[in-house]
Design an enzyme around this catalytic site. Structure first.
Site, PDB file in Angstrom:
ATOM      1  N   LYS A   1       0.844  -1.199   0.000  1.00  0.00           N
ATOM      2  CA  LYS A   1       0.000   0.000   0.000  1.00  0.00           C
ATOM      3  C   LYS A   1       0.879   1.249   0.000  1.00  0.00           C
ATOM      4  O   LYS A   1       2.016   1.198   0.477  1.00  0.00           O
ATOM      5  CB  LYS A   1      -0.859   0.019   1.280  1.00  0.00           C
ATOM      6  CG  LYS A   1      -2.017  -0.955   1.284  1.00  0.00           C
ATOM      7  CD  LYS A   1      -2.838  -0.796   2.553  1.00  0.00           C
ATOM      8  CE  LYS A   1      -3.974  -1.806   2.597  1.00  0.00           C
ATOM      9  NZ  LYS A   1      -4.972  -1.618   1.525  1.00  0.00           N
TER      10      LYS A   1
ATOM     11  N   ARG B   1     -10.451 -11.377   1.709  1.00  0.00           N
ATOM     12  CA  ARG B   1     -11.290 -12.449   1.140  1.00  0.00           C
ATOM     13  C   ARG B   1     -10.577 -13.786   1.182  1.00  0.00           C
ATOM     14  O   ARG B   1     -11.213 -14.833   1.251  1.00  0.00           O
ATOM     15  CB  ARG B   1     -11.706 -12.058  -0.282  1.00  0.00           C
ATOM     16  CG  ARG B   1     -10.542 -11.839  -1.216  1.00  0.00           C
ATOM     17  CD  ARG B   1     -10.909 -11.044  -2.462  1.00  0.00           C
ATOM     18  NE  ARG B   1     -10.987  -9.602  -2.200  1.00  0.00           N
ATOM     19  CZ  ARG B   1     -11.308  -8.697  -3.111  1.00  0.00           C
ATOM     20  NH1 ARG B   1     -11.616  -9.071  -4.350  1.00  0.00           N
ATOM     21  NH2 ARG B   1     -11.357  -7.415  -2.799  1.00  0.00           N
TER      22      ARG B   1
END
Ligand code: BES
Ligand code: MN
Ligand code: ZN
Length: 494
Positions: free
Chosen positions: A278, A352
């Site tokens: 990130k 996920r």
């Protein structure tokens, strides 16, 4: 904070501060009227002078009351009588308690539950006092040298007529349990990633389990997950030196064979993105990527404290997501516990990956419903901002029950479609699916991914990326969606 209920008449009341309401039409609530008599017209004079308007969120402190054991009076604006709904009532409560910060007030009496709030009963009104005051009094001081709290209030006493003590007492019990659960959730979330590791989260769950004879806690270690074939979950923790944990809380408050509700919370204790690193600004906030997991642990504490006659399972996959020589790489393919293979096109779509194996694991509890909550997508912030949590699911009845509960709890959700047209965005040339769906509809494609692991069960997904914490000057955890989940479970009892 301690909470209690009483019906002491105002002329006999002793406290550091009494909170009473004024409406926007300048009319006084019953308690304010009585105070006006006791103070020989002081309140009416303030209203006449224009010092009090009664608008929602107004809070006027009268910090000396001659010849009274009530040391102070806080006049709280309730707004227009006909507009007093649950949301505005909560606004009034928040403004009232926040205006008492920094003052040497320890013992507060709140007389606001006497006012009619549209669609809300006394139980709800009492419960909200505990929730809102508990929320306002919370402050993260554990890692500051100066641990003095801004809010000195230690005791909140709520006024209710003795004839209605049953309803009020129920609200008190619920309010206390939910407020405590929110507090616990916020505390775990606000702790930094170097303290709140997967191991720490597991310890917190064990501590919650110890408080209830009906709750058992089991912690699955990496070797257990290996044996279960959780290749997707384990791929995420490869880049981390902290051992991953799958935390399982099991509350058996219902009939032995009653199907449980399974709550699954993303417990990513720090999400750097992995090899798909990130950008730097704001990355500290990724300590909050475990807020779903914290809310599950908090909710299970509340359920046990309320001794709800239900079976509830809480599952928290806990891991870090960091770059490392051993970390997941874009292009890597792993086999999930379900047998489906996943091509990792972006290592930052890790939530996920840990959730899908946990959702498969959830099947063994033969659940009546599975609800997962996760700080899953930045796209949810783009779509919905920081007001509602995103809601998606494969069952209208379950989604509608959650929507109803969110309205009562004032912990809003907004449903997004989970149409099959979106599923094709997850196509992979090399595996059964990719872990990302491209730049469009990121919240929906994330839910589409999860839906492939919940085909056999009634399932709903809450994307809490925009609601689990506040950013900016008041950066801090919110405890959402604990109120919503508690309301949903309370509704299931009835
Ligand atoms: N934990 C983040 C989602 C997130 C980002 C929540 C910002 C709150 C604020 C999640 O693991 C993530 O990184 N998601 C990616 C998915 C993308 C790679 C498809 C995202 O949202 O950018
Ligand atoms: Mn991520
Ligand atoms: Zn994440």
């Amino acid at each position: 904070m301690d909470y209690s209920i009483e019906s002491t008449p105002l002329e006999k009341l002793q406290c550091d501060c009494l909170i009473a309401g004024v409406f926007a039409d300048k009319s006084l609530s019953p308690a304010a009227q009585q105070l006006d008599i006791l103070t020989h017209g002081l309140i009416a004079r303030l209203v006449e002078r224009g010092d009090v308007t009664g608008e929602t969120g107004e809070a006027l402190l009268i910090n000396a009351v001659p010849n009274s054991k009530i040391e102070r009076i806080l006049l709280a604006g309730l707004g227009k009588k006909e507009a007093l709904n649950g949301k505005n009532y909560r606004k009034t409560l928040a403004a009232a308690i926040n205006s008492l910060k920094k003052l040497p007030i320890k013992d507060v009496v709140c007389a606001l539950a006497e006012n009619p709030v549209s669609g809300c009963d006394l139980t709800w009104k009492i419960r909200q006092i505990a929730e809102v005051f508990g929320d306002a009094a919370y402050q993260f001081t554990q890692l500051k040298s100066d641990k003095t709290l801004e809010c000195k209030v230690e005791q909140t006493r709520m006024l209710a007529p003795e004839a209605e003590f049953d309803a009020a007492g129920l609200g008190l019990r619920q309010g206390r349990a939910i407020a405590d659960a929110i507090n616990l959730t916020k505390h775990m979330a606000d702790l930094p990633g170097n303290v709140c590791t997967p191991t720490y989260l597991a310890e917190q769950a064990i501590a919650v389990g110890k408080k209830s004879a009906k709750t058992t806690v089991e912690i699955l270690e990496e070797e257990d997950m290996e044996a279960l074939g959780m290749g997707s979950f384990l791929s995420v923790t490869r880049g981390s030196r902290q051992p991953a944990k799958l935390i399982c809380l099991n509350y058996q408050g219902g009939e032995k064979n009653a199907k449980p509700v399974v709550l699954v919370g993303k417990g990513l204790t720090f999400d750097a993105g992995g090899i798909s690193l990130k950008p730097g600004p704001g990355m500290d906030e990724m300590k909050y990527d475990m807020c779903g997991g914290a809310a599950v642990i908090g909710t299970l504490q509340a359920v046990a404290q309320l001794e709800l006659p239900l079976n509830v399972i809480g599952l928290v996959p806990a891991s870090e997501n960091l770059p490392d020589g051993n970390a997941n790489k874009p292009g890597d393919i792993w086999t999930s516990m379900s047998g489906k293979t996943i091509e990792i096109l972006n290592t930052d779509a890790e939530g996920r990956l840990i959730l899908c194996d946990t959702l498969t694991y959830a099947e063994r509890f033969n659940p009546d419903a599975v609800i997962d909550l996760a700080t899953l997508t930045g796209a949810c912030l783009v779509a919905l901002g920081r007001v509602p949590s995103g809601l998606l699911g494969n069952d209208d009845e379950l989604c509608n029950a959650l929507i109803r509960a969110s309205e009562i709890a004032v912990d809003s959700v907004w449903r997004l479609p989970l149409w099959e047209e979106y599923q094709e965005l997850l196509k992979s040339n090399f595996a059964d699916m990719a872990n990302i769906g491209g730049k469009d509809a990121g919240t929906i494609t994330a839910a589409c991914f999860l839906s492939r692991f919940t085909e056999n069960v009634r399932w709903a997904h809450l994307d809490i990326a925009g609601t689990a914490w506040r950013t900016g000057l008041t950066k801090g955890a919110t405890g959402r969606p604990v109120p919503l989940l508690c309301q949903y479970l309370l509704d299931r009892v009835n």
